[in-house]
Design an enzyme around this catalytic site. Sequence first.
Site: not given
Length: 255
Positions: A10-11, A96, A167, A173
Amino acid sequence: MKNFIIGSGWKMELSYQKSIEVAKQLDKNLANFHDFPVVIFPSFTVLSAIKQTISPHSALKIGGQDLSWKEYGPYTGEISAAMLLDVGCEYVEINHQERRKYLHEDNQMANLKLKAALRNGLKPFLCIGEEEKGNQNQTENFISSQLKELLNTIPKFEATNIIFAYEPKWAIGQYGLIELKHIQNIHALIRNCLSFLYDDAFAQDIKIVYGGGITMERYKDISKLPDVNGLFTTRCGINPKTYTELILQSAQIIN
């Protein structure tokens, strides 16, 4: 059924109250769902409240967005594995791309965090992936080298608890930019690297998920890829209706 898991980081997207509302709705939507684990990674400030909100029998699990490699001590602003466990976390994100970009984390730091998570019983979502879009050889060399450094001195019995999240930084994005063939090829490459580092049985049983830009239009095709064991998303995951649809339809696809 295909070995599968879905996670959503959820950042820093949702407020405290909105996070609780989303978690409550997801818990309600998934009341009868037990096909595979569903993990959410809310902000640290709301983890305890969400854990108290969701049913103890829910498929919905919680994780921290990061952790320190230290167990305790004078490390201002850090969160230890024990602290995550105290508020009910079972999972944790490590390595991340955004932390690598903005906070200059590297493979060696991620290796230390990975070891801290594993020795404390947390299940890491270990993010891996190339930072720049390159040719096949460049990508393979980057992934192979990164995995060796991230897994340095981690024994197989601990590594079985890792979920590997492919990732690529350049695809985050960029929804729809990455080709399905590339996703499958790199997932297969990761599996081959893990077979070399450990053994074939380990590589076949481990979960490798995709997290580089997922839309409701593409997740079905991604889920069908033979070496993809799940999805790791943000945009879909902070909308309970959309996330529920993704979860339930993924279950139908992999059955």
